[in-house]
Design an enzyme around this catalytic site. Structure first.
Site, PDB file in Angstrom:
ATOM      1  N   LYS A  97     -15.142  -9.904 -23.153  1.00 23.26           N
ATOM      2  CA  LYS A  97     -15.662  -9.278 -21.923  1.00 23.26           C
ATOM      3  C   LYS A  97     -14.873  -9.778 -20.713  1.00 23.26           C
ATOM      4  CE  LYS A  97     -18.947  -7.644 -18.985  1.00 23.26           C
ATOM      5  NZ  LYS A  97     -20.345  -7.488 -18.727  1.00 23.26           N
ATOM      6  N   HIS A 157     -32.632  -3.326 -23.905  1.00 21.38           N
ATOM      7  CA  HIS A 157     -31.295  -2.834 -23.542  1.00 21.38           C
ATOM      8  C   HIS A 157     -30.343  -2.853 -24.751  1.00 21.38           C
ATOM      9  CE1 HIS A 157     -27.678  -2.138 -21.192  1.00 21.38           C
ATOM     10  NE2 HIS A 157     -27.120  -3.158 -21.822  1.00 21.38           N
ATOM     11  N   ASN A 207     -18.362   0.553 -21.529  1.00 18.31           N
ATOM     12  CA  ASN A 207     -19.532   1.443 -21.488  1.00 18.31           C
ATOM     13  C   ASN A 207     -19.772   2.159 -22.810  1.00 18.31           C
ATOM     14  OD1 ASN A 207     -20.237   0.910 -18.812  1.00 18.31           O
ATOM     15  ND2 ASN A 207     -18.632   2.288 -18.084  1.00 18.31           N
ATOM     16  N   ARG A 241     -26.225 -12.293   4.204  1.00 20.54           N
ATOM     17  CA  ARG A 241     -24.913 -11.691   3.874  1.00 20.54           C
ATOM     18  C   ARG A 241     -24.192 -12.393   2.720  1.00 20.54           C
ATOM     19  NH1 ARG A 241     -24.604 -11.552   9.561  1.00 20.54           N
ATOM     20  NH2 ARG A 241     -25.128  -9.485  10.317  1.00 20.54           N
ATOM     21  N   ARG A 297     -12.028  -1.282 -17.920  1.00 23.10           N
ATOM     22  CA  ARG A 297     -13.402  -1.794 -18.038  1.00 23.10           C
ATOM     23  C   ARG A 297     -14.391  -0.711 -18.455  1.00 23.10           C
ATOM     24  NH1 ARG A 297     -16.721  -5.806 -13.826  1.00 23.10           N
ATOM     25  NH2 ARG A 297     -18.577  -5.910 -15.144  1.00 23.10           N
ATOM     26  N   LYS A 312     -21.364  -7.942 -12.057  1.00 20.29           N
ATOM     27  CA  LYS A 312     -22.201  -6.804 -11.673  1.00 20.29           C
ATOM     28  C   LYS A 312     -23.615  -7.303 -11.434  1.00 20.29           C
ATOM     29  CE  LYS A 312     -20.111  -2.889 -14.108  1.00 20.29           C
ATOM     30  NZ  LYS A 312     -20.348  -1.911 -15.178  1.00 20.29           N
ATOM     31  N   HIS A 318     -23.212   2.965 -24.086  1.00 21.33           N
ATOM     32  CA  HIS A 318     -24.129   2.838 -22.951  1.00 21.33           C
ATOM     33  C   HIS A 318     -24.490   4.162 -22.286  1.00 21.33           C
ATOM     34  CE1 HIS A 318     -23.317  -1.373 -23.447  1.00 21.33           C
ATOM     35  NE2 HIS A 318     -24.127  -1.699 -22.461  1.00 21.33           N
ATOM     36  N   GLU A 324     -24.519  -6.183 -28.512  1.00 16.50           N
ATOM     37  CA  GLU A 324     -23.436  -6.193 -27.510  1.00 16.50           C
ATOM     38  C   GLU A 324     -22.209  -6.940 -28.059  1.00 16.50           C
ATOM     39  OE1 GLU A 324     -23.369  -4.563 -24.660  1.00 16.50           O
ATOM     40  OE2 GLU A 324     -25.383  -4.469 -23.797  1.00 16.50           O
ATOM     41  N   GLU A 370     -13.871  -1.622 -12.533  1.00 12.08           N
ATOM     42  CA  GLU A 370     -14.151  -0.527 -13.462  1.00 12.08           C
ATOM     43  C   GLU A 370     -13.423   0.757 -13.074  1.00 12.08           C
ATOM     44  OE1 GLU A 370     -18.186  -0.710 -14.965  1.00 12.08           O
ATOM     45  OE2 GLU A 370     -18.121   1.452 -15.280  1.00 12.08           O
ATOM     46  N   HIS A 396     -28.127   4.017 -22.263  1.00 11.50           N
ATOM     47  CA  HIS A 396     -28.913   3.944 -21.021  1.00 11.50           C
ATOM     48  C   HIS A 396     -29.937   5.065 -20.949  1.00 11.50           C
ATOM     49  CE1 HIS A 396     -26.182   1.205 -18.334  1.00 11.50           C
ATOM     50  NE2 HIS A 396     -27.056   0.516 -19.034  1.00 11.50           N
TER      51      HIS A 396
HETATM   52  N1  LIG Z   1     -24.666  -7.286 -15.231  1.00  9.30           N
HETATM   53  C1  LIG Z   1     -24.185  -6.878 -16.369  1.00  9.30           C
HETATM   54  O1  LIG Z   1     -22.968  -6.769 -16.547  1.00  9.30           O
HETATM   55  C2  LIG Z   1     -25.119  -6.592 -17.501  1.00  9.30           C
HETATM   56  C3  LIG Z   1     -24.613  -6.424 -18.790  1.00  9.30           C
HETATM   57  C4  LIG Z   1     -25.515  -6.210 -19.827  1.00  9.30           C
HETATM   58  C5  LIG Z   1     -26.868  -6.150 -19.565  1.00  9.30           C
HETATM   59  N2  LIG Z   1     -27.325  -6.300 -18.296  1.00  9.30           N
HETATM   60  C6  LIG Z   1     -28.756  -6.245 -17.996  1.00  9.30           C
HETATM   61  O2  LIG Z   1     -29.405  -7.321 -18.671  1.00  9.30           O
HETATM   62  C7  LIG Z   1     -30.770  -6.964 -18.877  1.00  9.30           C
HETATM   63  C8  LIG Z   1     -31.187  -7.344 -20.275  1.00  9.30           C
HETATM   64  O3  LIG Z   1     -31.024  -8.715 -20.447  1.00  9.30           O
HETATM   65  P1  LIG Z   1     -31.876  -9.548 -21.520  1.00  9.30           P
HETATM   66  O4  LIG Z   1     -31.841  -8.834 -22.807  1.00  9.30           O
HETATM   67  O5  LIG Z   1     -31.419 -10.926 -21.432  1.00  9.30           O
HETATM   68  O6  LIG Z   1     -33.368  -9.341 -20.997  1.00  9.30           O
HETATM   69  P2  LIG Z   1     -34.428 -10.298 -20.265  1.00  9.30           P
HETATM   70  O7  LIG Z   1     -33.826 -10.988 -19.115  1.00  9.30           O
HETATM   71  O8  LIG Z   1     -35.604  -9.439 -20.022  1.00  9.30           O
HETATM   72  O9  LIG Z   1     -34.786 -11.399 -21.355  1.00  9.30           O
HETATM   73  C9  LIG Z   1     -35.387 -11.013 -22.553  1.00  9.30           C
HETATM   74  C10 LIG Z   1     -36.700 -11.775 -22.822  1.00  9.30           C
HETATM   75  O10 LIG Z   1     -36.377 -13.086 -23.259  1.00  9.30           O
HETATM   76  C11 LIG Z   1     -37.122 -14.030 -22.492  1.00  9.30           C
HETATM   77  N3  LIG Z   1     -36.333 -15.252 -22.514  1.00  9.30           N
HETATM   78  C12 LIG Z   1     -35.235 -15.531 -21.775  1.00  9.30           C
HETATM   79  N4  LIG Z   1     -34.665 -16.670 -22.216  1.00  9.30           N
HETATM   80  C13 LIG Z   1     -35.449 -17.136 -23.217  1.00  9.30           C
HETATM   81  C14 LIG Z   1     -35.374 -18.262 -24.073  1.00  9.30           C
HETATM   82  N5  LIG Z   1     -34.338 -19.101 -24.023  1.00  9.30           N
HETATM   83  N6  LIG Z   1     -36.350 -18.449 -24.986  1.00  9.30           N
HETATM   84  C15 LIG Z   1     -37.371 -17.549 -25.084  1.00  9.30           C
HETATM   85  N7  LIG Z   1     -37.477 -16.452 -24.332  1.00  9.30           N
HETATM   86  C16 LIG Z   1     -36.519 -16.244 -23.409  1.00  9.30           C
HETATM   87  C17 LIG Z   1     -37.324 -13.354 -21.169  1.00  9.30           C
HETATM   88  O11 LIG Z   1     -38.411 -13.894 -20.465  1.00  9.30           O
HETATM   89  C18 LIG Z   1     -37.594 -11.927 -21.611  1.00  9.30           C
HETATM   90  O12 LIG Z   1     -38.928 -11.795 -22.036  1.00  9.30           O
HETATM   91  C19 LIG Z   1     -30.882  -5.480 -18.602  1.00  9.30           C
HETATM   92  O13 LIG Z   1     -31.515  -5.299 -17.369  1.00  9.30           O
HETATM   93  C20 LIG Z   1     -29.441  -5.025 -18.528  1.00  9.30           C
HETATM   94  O14 LIG Z   1     -29.272  -3.906 -17.684  1.00  9.30           O
HETATM   95  C21 LIG Z   1     -26.470  -6.534 -17.275  1.00  9.30           C
HETATM   96 ZN   LIG Z   2     -25.054  -3.557 -22.168  1.00  8.12          ZN
END
Ligand SMILES: NC(=O)c1ccc[n+]([C@@H]2O[C@H](COP(=O)([O-])OP(=O)(O)OC[C@H]3O[C@@H](n4cnc5c(N)ncnc54)[C@H](O)[C@@H]3O)[C@@H](O)[C@H]2O)c1
Ligand SMILES: [Zn+2]
Length: 353
Positions: free
Chosen positions: A214, A255, A232, A112, A228, A134, A235, A176, A224, A239
């Site tokens: 942010k 992304h 989007n 939980r 907030r 999120k 997005h 972003e 949201e 998306h």
């Molecule tokens: N929760 C939220 O508010 C929110 C906001 C924006 C995006 N997201 C989510 O985030 C995700 C995308 O995140 P991302 O772009 O970080 O992707 P990711 O986590 O897949 O990382 C991108 C790549 O970089 C590699 N990597 C990570 N750190 C590294 C480093 N320091 N050196 C070398 N390689 C490294 C990872 O292994 C991966 O291959 C999506 O799923 C998206 O939906 C969430």
């Molecule tokens: Zn985003």
């Protein structure tokens, strides 16, 4: 109910001082969630700084969006059960947005809810995914369908981690940051869009201001309900493009890349609806031309539209967007399919340049 989704602290630090900012001694078990890249490049940095207890338990998930699933959550829960995780344990998510989203959800549901810490290691996660509470996984190729709002104890940002990040991922995070500028700080946008180079060194000074935009928006409207929703922007179509490319393509859009294309497409719509100047869209197009690649054809539109319609922000027929409207951001703007198709056609032209 916790009425904030922001962490107790967001800390920006460097590799040497990581240990000073992570207090884990109160927990009976410390689980560290990573993917193979954050394990390879970032875990040694934490170990060198003495930031993690020797008794910690590592959990490694394969990298990539395709692993942001309930199956990965189960893998995490299994490791926590086998290693006697309790309500007094914590999880440290060390990785990009995938690891932060996944780790946040797994920790929020285990027994939980246990404490979790986010140490984002990609630019996108540092300026965006780690701040805002999120958590989510994807379900049946649809983005972020299963998740909850849950605040980490701390978010620790170390820009030094970006030194090993592949260029494509730098650009995705940069997109972003540009969005934050377009939404609420024109100077931030101008500085970023005119940067000579999108490199770790050049970007590092702007990480803190970008995540502050942010954080301020989230603080104002944690769940949201109004403001907030502006985040989007880019997005809704973004998306749709991301989910479509992940379900059909080997070299899927990241992304942030999908968001960059989504911003361009949604600005085409905003220009039509609000008679905005075309300047920002043209600046984005100049920046991303030839950098973001995706083979997009008119035959793909049906698939993309289906994903857009299923996005969690939309109901069956009505697609709602947040769009820049001159000096403001208009939220919940209902956009018809004909306009989305027009914007996608514009993208086909842009991507074939
Ligand atoms: N929760 C939220 O508010 C929110 C906001 C924006 C995006 N997201 C989510 O985030 C995700 C995308 O995140 P991302 O772009 O970080 O992707 P990711 O986590 O897949 O990382 C991108 C790549 O970089 C590699 N990597 C990570 N750190 C590294 C480093 N320091 N050196 C070398 N390689 C490294 C990872 O292994 C991966 O291959 C999506 O799923 C998206 O939906 C969430
Ligand atoms: Zn985003």
């Amino acid at each position: 109910m916790n009425h904030t989704v922001l962490p107790e602290e967001i800390i920006i630090t460097d590799s040497k001082n990581l240990a000073d900012n992570l207090s884990l001694s109160i927990y009976d078990r410390v689980f560290v969630l990573m993917d193979e890249n954050s394990e390879r490049y970032c875990l040694p940095v934490l170990d060198n700084a003495g930031a993690l207890p020797a008794s910690r338990i590592d959990i490694c998930i394969s990298e990539g969006e395709a692993n942001k699933t309930l199956a990965s959550c189960e893998k995490i829960w299994e490791a926590m059960m086998v290693n006697h995780g309790s309500r007094n344990s914590c999880l440290v998510a060390l990785g990009g947005g995938v690891i932060c989203d996944l780790g946040g959800l797994a920790a929020s549901l285990f027994k939980r809810g246990i404490d979790f810490f986010l140490i984002p290691t990609t630019l996108l996660a540092q300026v965006d995914a780690s701040v805002g509470g999120k958590t989510a996984v994807n379900f049946h190729h649809y983005k972020n369908q299963i998740g909850c709002f849950s605040a980490p104890k701390e978010v620790i940002i170390n820009p030094d981690f970006l030194a090993t990040l592949p260029k494509r991922h730098m650009i995705a995070g940069y997109a972003e940051m540009l969005k934050h500028g377009i939404l609420s700080d024109q100077q931030h946008f101008e500085t970023l869009i005119t940067l000579q180079e999108i490199s770790a060194d050049k970007i590092a000074p702007f990480i803190w201001p970008s995540l502050q935009i942010k954080a301020a928006t989230v603080q104002e409207d944690p769940f949201e309900e109004h403001l907030r929703k502006a985040l989007n922007f880019g997005h809704t179509i973004g998306h749709g493009l991301e989910s479509w490319s992940n379900s059909t393509k080997e070299n899927a859009l990241l992304h942030g890349e999908a968001v960059a294309l989504g911003m361009i497409a949604e600005l085409v719509i905003a220009e039509e609806l609000f008679e905005n100047s075309t300047l920002v869209r043209e600046q984005l197009e100049n920046r991303f031309e030839g950098i973001i690649r995706c083979s997009l054809r008119e035959e793909d539109f049906d698939g993309i539209l289906q994903f857009i319609a299923h996005d969690k922000k939309n109901t069956a027929e009505k697609v709602k967007m947040a769009l820049p409207a001159n000096e403001n951001i208009a939220i919940n703007v209902e956009v018809g399919q004909d306009m989305i198709i027009k914007a996608l056609k514009h993208l086909v032209g842009f991507l074939s340049k």
